[in-house]
Write an enzyme that holds these catalytic residues in place. Sequence first.
Site, PDB file in Angstrom:
ATOM      1  N   SER A  32       4.414  -0.070   2.027  1.00  0.00           N
ATOM      2  CA  SER A  32       4.162   0.925   0.989  1.00  0.00           C
ATOM      3  C   SER A  32       4.761   0.532  -0.354  1.00  0.00           C
ATOM      4  CB  SER A  32       4.737   2.278   1.426  1.00  0.00           C
ATOM      5  OG  SER A  32       4.593   3.247   0.425  1.00  0.00           O
ATOM      6  N   HIS A  63      -2.017  14.875   4.428  1.00  0.00           N
ATOM      7  CA  HIS A  63      -2.326  15.542   3.168  1.00  0.00           C
ATOM      8  C   HIS A  63      -2.792  16.974   3.430  1.00  0.00           C
ATOM      9  CE1 HIS A  63      -4.656  16.271  -0.627  1.00  0.00           C
ATOM     10  NE2 HIS A  63      -3.624  15.623  -1.133  1.00  0.00           N
TER      11      HIS A  63
END
Length: 485
Positions: free
Chosen positions: A406, A203
């Site tokens: 995921s 991120h």
Amino acid sequence: MVGSFDVLADNLSINGATESFPADFDVSAVIKEPVPPVVGDNGIVNGDDQISAAKEKRQIVLGRNIHTMCLEVTEPDIDDEVTGDREASMASVLAKYRRALTERTKHHLGYPYNLDFEYGALSQLQHFSINNLGDPFIESNYGVHSRQFEVGVLDWFARLWELEKNEYWGYITNCGTEGNLHGVLVGREVFPDGILYASRESHYSIFKAARMYRMECVKIETLCSGEIDCDDFKAKLLCHQDKPAIINVNIGTTVKGAVDDLDLVIKTLEDTGFSHDRFYIHCDGALFGLMMPFVKRAPKVSFKKPIGSVSVSGHKFVGCPMPCGVQITRLEYVNALSRNVEYLASRDATIMGSRNGHAPIFLWYTLNRKGYRGFQKEVQKCLRNAHYFKDRLLDAGIGAMLNELSSTVVFERPHDEEFIRRWQLACQGNIAHVVVMPNITIEKLDDFLNELLQKRVTWFEDGSYQPYCIASDVGEKNCLCALHK
């Protein structure tokens, strides 16, 4: 009544499928035409050339300028009589805004927010200014706080990550980024001369932390899945064996939802000669940090392993209506950050000063309502729906990828920026993704896919454009462009 309120009615119109751009908005300033395919002599689209051309020509598509649609603050005249006109006009503005929010919530797929929540029971608390400034475990002189809720939530997460009450310290942050900033800061304080290592798909807040703290940062390559490449990690560790290592491990990357192999990262450090007293690991679990404990066969994030901190977001999978997060670290580490603050009659080791005291109550409320079993059911639903959506994309001839652990489905970027904006898709280069959260139903996924298929007919009908090649992003086996299908 002042006319600025009437402007909102136009800006928040929800009669059409999408909001129109303001008349003075220059679309050409931020939106570039899709890059035509590069066709070889054999008539086949050259994927590598198309990728190169796209990267050269495409610019980041910025959102519209909010100054073209902002709501002006209008002061009442000094001699205004007290009437209900102004309040009625403001109520009308808010009603229109609520309808706009309802519409945008219906078309929300690209960002990892759980919008399925009901907190009516907590509305009675909005009359109080609840502030948890200072250390969560030490009451300050400001008595309108919610520390009893905050510490209860922290205890729950400490149990989840296997750290005893007398061995951890943490707090409810204002967002996931703050959790990352704090985790990296703790690592920097433990190892002032340490080097920060993070995969390229970490991120952006990790690299923001490196800039803020003036830390040397080494970017690690990733696999097609988005997972950290431990071979490249090892090679770069060997170049800096004289300095401690501070490592960001992704428990679900932002774009592809990839989970870094924590055990392999630790083994790589050990194999490279880094003993446990020479490295610090921060686990960024913004979304999947709370989902992974309920996935069978998923690797465990645990403080029984040599990690230093874990952070998650509270407004993502949990579904808190305001941005917030949870940051947990070892108590022995945080002492280097703590400072006594006489003004508060407390200590402080947080990033921010004042902290939202409402957020811990919302988190506490949800944890009590759902518990482990409730979260497990929601995780299973999300993974099941994500696999359904990925299979439907592939069946429709659209390149797509879904990492095993995921609920983030990656696929070809749509060619229409207005379509992207309508469905609030998150895009990067040639790919977009849908994050399947508890509020994302099969029906909504079907509606999106049906609309996408209709749009693709118009995008590609005259042969001027072809689907983007995403082989370099997700691997050739997941790409269904003309070159790879």
